[in-house]
Enzyme design. Structure first.
Site, short mmCIF file in Angstrom:
data_model
loop_
_atom_site.label_atom_id
_atom_site.label_comp_id
_atom_site.label_asym_id
_atom_site.label_seq_id
_atom_site.Cartn_x
_atom_site.Cartn_y
_atom_site.Cartn_z
N HIS A 114 0.79 -1.19 -0.06
CA HIS A 114 0.09 -0.23 -0.25
C HIS A 114 0.78 1.29 -0.01
CE1 HIS A 114 0.83 -0.05 4.30
NE2 HIS A 114 0.62 1.19 4.28
N ASP A 115 1.99 1.20 0.68
CA ASP A 115 2.75 2.55 0.49
C ASP A 115 3.30 2.75 -0.75
OD1 ASP A 115 2.77 2.71 3.39
OD2 ASP A 115 4.42 1.64 3.85
N GLN A 116 3.76 1.76 -1.45
CA GLN A 116 4.01 2.04 -2.82
C GLN A 116 3.09 2.29 -3.85
OE1 GLN A 116 5.54 -1.44 -5.01
NE2 GLN A 116 6.90 -0.19 -5.81
N ALA A 119 1.85 6.27 -2.86
CA ALA A 119 2.86 6.94 -3.25
C ALA A 119 2.66 7.44 -4.82
CB ALA A 119 4.51 6.57 -3.19
#
Length: 422
Positions: free
Chosen positions: A402-404, A407
């Site tokens: 999810h972080d990728q 972003a």
């Protein structure tokens, strides 16, 4: 090669460019595991405030589609409010995530106004009694057998497991699965007990004349059997299997929600609802082919947007005894519909997969990566490697979770703002 012709592309720059420069665009996005970490206790979920702001830059081109809910103790409304620390600010600024929850039967607009299109009061009253029945069932289960959990652990586990959702009350066993990881047979028995409870609830609904109102959803699952019932994914070593046992309103399936969202999108663009203003996911036909046929019959293909479907739950598993392939996952059907709509309209819709296996919940198969000629590539997807005829073609993958994805989404939103302000 363009993105919709690729498999498991890691070209996130091209993905951002597509989102930034495509005017007639519709993003249909799952939530848990996609824009926030997949966690054992839903109360611990967090959302990036800048991600929430980024969704507003897509305006009517962005909707969520989730089996969770907008409202209630564990609803996403509260997570958004926590991100900004001021509920009134979120409401005034229109920062709630618009779209469909409870599989497609709970609508929310940007300002947090929630409705349940096509749902009757009697149905909601039946659902309101379900969380207490789940609680009692869990207490009885652990009271009837020896176990190693302390009273405090058991209370914490039960409280985390009972999701008192308005339209989709759920037994979420993630926390208990973790507590019982050294006692696999107890957890396996717990899965079976939860399935029996949901069958009992269905029988009670039939007795009250509500036999056509509800269905049982397992997540993750192994697809559907010949009767159309979802198949439990039993736990095995290192894999908690089905952890969400949901009692849901019939029609609350994500693929039907796609039609409801597309109907709203066309109205935003043209002032006309192809399926009528009162259409809800509960009115959608049950079969995949009938859903496709309805779109082809009622929606002008010249106005069809490029649809981006984003999810994190797609499974396939080969039965060791029979060799039969079971394909499932709560995002599979809606992503497949988006793919097939793209094939029909020749729009090149994109199926996007976010690898949520790094989260606290251990029932996802991680993407496998290799470096070939200096380039990182996905060499194995989320399903069984022996499934050589997988119909769902994942175009873009986010192995970084999810972080990728968040972003890239935020970057795309800013590029879109600049691109369409020129």
């Amino acid at each position: 090669m363009v993105l919709h012709q690729q498999r498991f592309s890691l070209d996130h720059g091209a993905f951002c460019q597509t989102l930034a420069q495509t005017e007639n665009l519709l993003i249909v996005q799952d939530l848990d595991g996609v824009c926030m970490e997949l966690v054992q206790d839903p109360l611990s979920r967090r959302l990036d405030a800048d991600y929430v702001r980024a969704t507003t830059l897509f305006a009517e081109h962005f909707y969520v589609l989730t089996n969770g809910e907008h409202v209630g103790k564990r609803g996403v409304q509260g997570i958004v409010e926590q991100s900004f620390g001021d509920a009134s600010f979120v409401q005034q600024e229109g920062l709630y995530l618009p779209g469909l929850a409870a599989g497609g039967v709970q609508w929310q607009d940007r300002h947090g106004k929630v409705s349940h299109p096509g749902v009757g009061q009697t149905e909601l009253e039946f659902l309101a009694a379900v969380p207490e029945k789940i609680t009692n069932c869990l207490k009885t289960f652990f009271g009837d057998r020896p176990h190693s959990l302390s009273p405090e652990q058991l209370q914490t586990g039960i409280e985390a497991s009972v999701l008192d959702n308005v339209a989709s009350p759920t037994a979420n066993l993630n926390t208990l699965a973790n507590l019982l990881q050294d006692f696999p047979q107890i957890y396996r028995d717990l899965q079976e007990t939860m399935a029996q409870l949901l069958d009992q609830l269905m029988a009670e609904a039939v007795a009250q004349g509500l036999g056509n109102s509800f269905f049982v959803h397992y997540a993750p699952n192994l697809g559907r059997d010949e009767r159309g019932k979802e198949i439990i994914r039993w736990a095995k070593a290192g894999d908690s299997g089905t952890t969400d046992f949901q009692f849901m309103l019939r029609g609350g399936v994500k693929e039907a929600g796609v039609l409801a969202l597309l109907n709203r999108y066309y109205h935003n663009r043209t002032g006309q609802y192809p399926l009528g203003e009162s259409f809800s996911a509960r009115q959608a036909p049950p079969s995949h082919q009938d859903l496709l046929h309805l779109v082809k019959a009622q929606f002008d293909p010249a106005l069809m947007p490029l649809i981006i479907g984003v999810g994190d739950t797609v499974t396939s598993q080969v039965d060791e005894a029979t060799g039969e392939i079971r394909r499932g996952g709560s995002d599979r059907q809606f992503l497949q519909l988006i793919q097939d709509l793209g094939d029909w309209g020749n729009h090149g819709n994109l199926v996007v997969y976010v690898d949520s296996s790094q989260g606290e919940v251990k029932n996802r198969q991680p993407l496998q990566l290799e470096t070939v000629a200096g380039q990182t590539q996905v060499v194995a997807g989320p399903g069984d490697m022996r499934d050589r005829e997988e119909p769902l073609k994942i175009n873009v993958a986010f192995p970084g979770g999810h972080d990728q994805y968040v972003a890239a989404f935020k970057q795309a939103a800013q590029r879109r703002r600049v691109h369409f302000s020129q």
